[in-house]
Write an enzyme that holds these catalytic residues in place. Sequence first.
Site, PDB file in Angstrom:
ATOM      1  N   ASN A   1      38.139  35.886  36.658  1.00 16.59           N
ATOM      2  CA  ASN A   1      37.772  37.127  36.062  1.00 16.59           C
ATOM      3  C   ASN A   1      38.885  37.646  35.261  1.00 16.59           C
ATOM      4  OD1 ASN A   1      36.779  39.500  35.585  1.00 16.59           O
ATOM      5  ND2 ASN A   1      36.869  40.240  37.756  1.00 16.59           N
ATOM      6  N   TRP A   2      38.593  37.504  33.995  1.00 19.34           N
ATOM      7  CA  TRP A   2      39.740  37.897  33.370  1.00 19.34           C
ATOM      8  C   TRP A   2      39.820  39.317  32.938  1.00 19.34           C
ATOM      9  CZ3 TRP A   2      41.487  34.520  28.474  1.00 19.34           C
ATOM     10  CH2 TRP A   2      41.875  33.032  28.876  1.00 19.34           C
ATOM     11  N   LYS A   3      38.843  40.122  33.519  1.00 19.69           N
ATOM     12  CA  LYS A   3      38.807  41.758  33.381  1.00 19.69           C
ATOM     13  C   LYS A   3      38.884  41.949  31.656  1.00 19.69           C
ATOM     14  CE  LYS A   3      40.036  42.006  37.962  1.00 19.69           C
ATOM     15  NZ  LYS A   3      40.664  42.590  39.153  1.00 19.69           N
TER      16      LYS A   3
ATOM     17  N   HIS B   1      31.152  44.372  40.519  1.00 17.29           N
ATOM     18  CA  HIS B   1      32.454  44.295  40.842  1.00 17.29           C
ATOM     19  C   HIS B   1      33.061  45.762  41.347  1.00 17.29           C
ATOM     20  CE1 HIS B   1      36.986  43.817  40.236  1.00 17.29           C
ATOM     21  NE2 HIS B   1      36.782  42.787  40.433  1.00 17.29           N
TER      22      HIS B   1
ATOM     23  N   GLU C   1      35.537  47.344  40.595  1.00 17.06           N
ATOM     24  CA  GLU C   1      35.790  48.195  39.315  1.00 17.06           C
ATOM     25  C   GLU C   1      34.599  48.831  38.712  1.00 17.06           C
ATOM     26  OE1 GLU C   1      38.579  45.285  37.639  1.00 17.06           O
ATOM     27  OE2 GLU C   1      39.798  45.271  39.418  1.00 17.06           O
TER      28      GLU C   1
ATOM     29  N   GLU D   1      35.088  40.894  48.285  1.00 22.46           N
ATOM     30  CA  GLU D   1      36.313  41.252  47.542  1.00 22.46           C
ATOM     31  C   GLU D   1      36.742  42.517  48.161  1.00 22.46           C
ATOM     32  OE1 GLU D   1      37.037  39.306  43.771  1.00 22.46           O
ATOM     33  OE2 GLU D   1      36.035  41.222  43.152  1.00 22.46           O
TER      34      GLU D   1
ATOM     35  N   GLY E   1      44.264  42.764  43.293  1.00 26.81           N
ATOM     36  CA  GLY E   1      45.507  43.292  42.341  1.00 26.81           C
ATOM     37  C   GLY E   1      46.802  43.621  42.954  1.00 26.81           C
TER      38      GLY E   1
ATOM     39  N   SER F   1      43.528  39.032  45.446  1.00 29.42           N
ATOM     40  CA  SER F   1      45.048  38.335  45.309  1.00 29.42           C
ATOM     41  C   SER F   1      44.998  37.021  45.836  1.00 29.42           C
ATOM     42  CB  SER F   1      45.661  39.271  46.310  1.00 29.42           C
ATOM     43  OG  SER F   1      45.792  40.531  45.837  1.00 29.42           O
TER      44      SER F   1
ATOM     45  N   GLY G   1      41.359  37.022  39.734  1.00 24.59           N
ATOM     46  CA  GLY G   1      41.605  37.856  38.894  1.00 24.59           C
ATOM     47  C   GLY G   1      43.052  37.653  38.255  1.00 24.59           C
ATOM     48  N   GLY G   2      43.903  38.201  38.284  1.00 21.37           N
ATOM     49  CA  GLY G   2      45.368  37.892  37.785  1.00 21.37           C
ATOM     50  C   GLY G   2      45.920  36.435  37.679  1.00 21.37           C
TER      51      GLY G   2
HETATM   52  P1  PGA Z   1      43.003  39.663  41.875  1.00 23.87           P
HETATM   53  O1  PGA Z   1      41.407  40.090  41.382  1.00 23.87           O
HETATM   54  O2  PGA Z   1      42.610  38.278  41.944  1.00 23.87           O
HETATM   55  O3  PGA Z   1      43.882  39.981  40.489  1.00 23.87           O
HETATM   56  O4  PGA Z   1      43.266  40.586  43.018  1.00 23.87           O
HETATM   57  C1  PGA Z   1      40.292  39.635  41.722  1.00 23.87           C
HETATM   58  C2  PGA Z   1      39.014  40.296  41.203  1.00 23.87           C
HETATM   59  O5  PGA Z   1      38.915  41.706  40.981  1.00 23.87           O
HETATM   60  O6  PGA Z   1      38.109  39.662  41.119  1.00 23.87           O
END
Ligand code: PGA
Length: 247
Positions: free
Chosen positions: A9-11, A94, A96, A164, A170, A209, A230-231
């Site tokens: 997930n590149w956000k 998600h 977010e 999640e 993050g 994470s 994500g990251g």
């Molecule tokens: P993260 O994000 O791996 O940067 O913690 C995961 C996500 O929000 O899908």
Amino acid sequence: MRRKLVAGNWKMNGLRAAGAELESLVAANPVPLSADVLICPPATLLAAFATQAAASPISIGGQDCHHAVSGAHTGDISAVMLADAGATAVIIGHSERRADHAEDDAVVCAKAQAAWGADLTAIICVGETEAERDAGQALEIVRTQLRGSVPDGATALNTVIAYEPVWAIGTGRTPSNNEIAEVHAEMRSALVSRFAAEGAEMLLLYGGSVKPANAEEIFAIENVDGGLVGGASLKAADFNQIIAAAR
Ligand code: PGA
């Protein structure tokens, strides 16, 4: 046997130059893989990435969709548009999106149905906040979100669930293996009692994470069928190690 899925997930990250990262991923994964791999770039890169990955085993997905097919919704993207650009899946609900755009379970549920309507796999996210975990409510929150966010008619083909925990996204913090196992077992049992055999086959991803150093251990937990990353999905070198951990 459920085939693992590693989804990136590149956000809101990535300009056109980030095509080089996808190029490295495609080059490093030229053959059918023993796990499925999905990259969800920002919408601006979706069509180009779909073309770039077309001859590879890597699939491309969206990060959100509107529940309607088309209409007066400035700035939104429909599931049909994502499919038209080459997506095969879309992340829905998600945390977010739930937090930044006040998406509740009913909205998430409608979006998942829209995804199915466009033949996209809906990757539906659930997870508790830190306060909810501290209050001992994690299992109850996840159960409630599953009930409200996953539409009737979910199958192992049209739906993937991502657990999640909001506090792990993050932050570099993850739940213990036992805590992950407990939530995934709870989700499996809720899905089996609602969707029978389809619930038993549905993929349950862990997200929050995930990185090269912990991926193998997390993917080995019972009922963890891969990860939503994500990251650590932004750099091909890191993401490749996570893909390798799922094989
Ligand atoms: P993260 O994000 O791996 O940067 O913690 C995961 C996500 O929000 O899908």
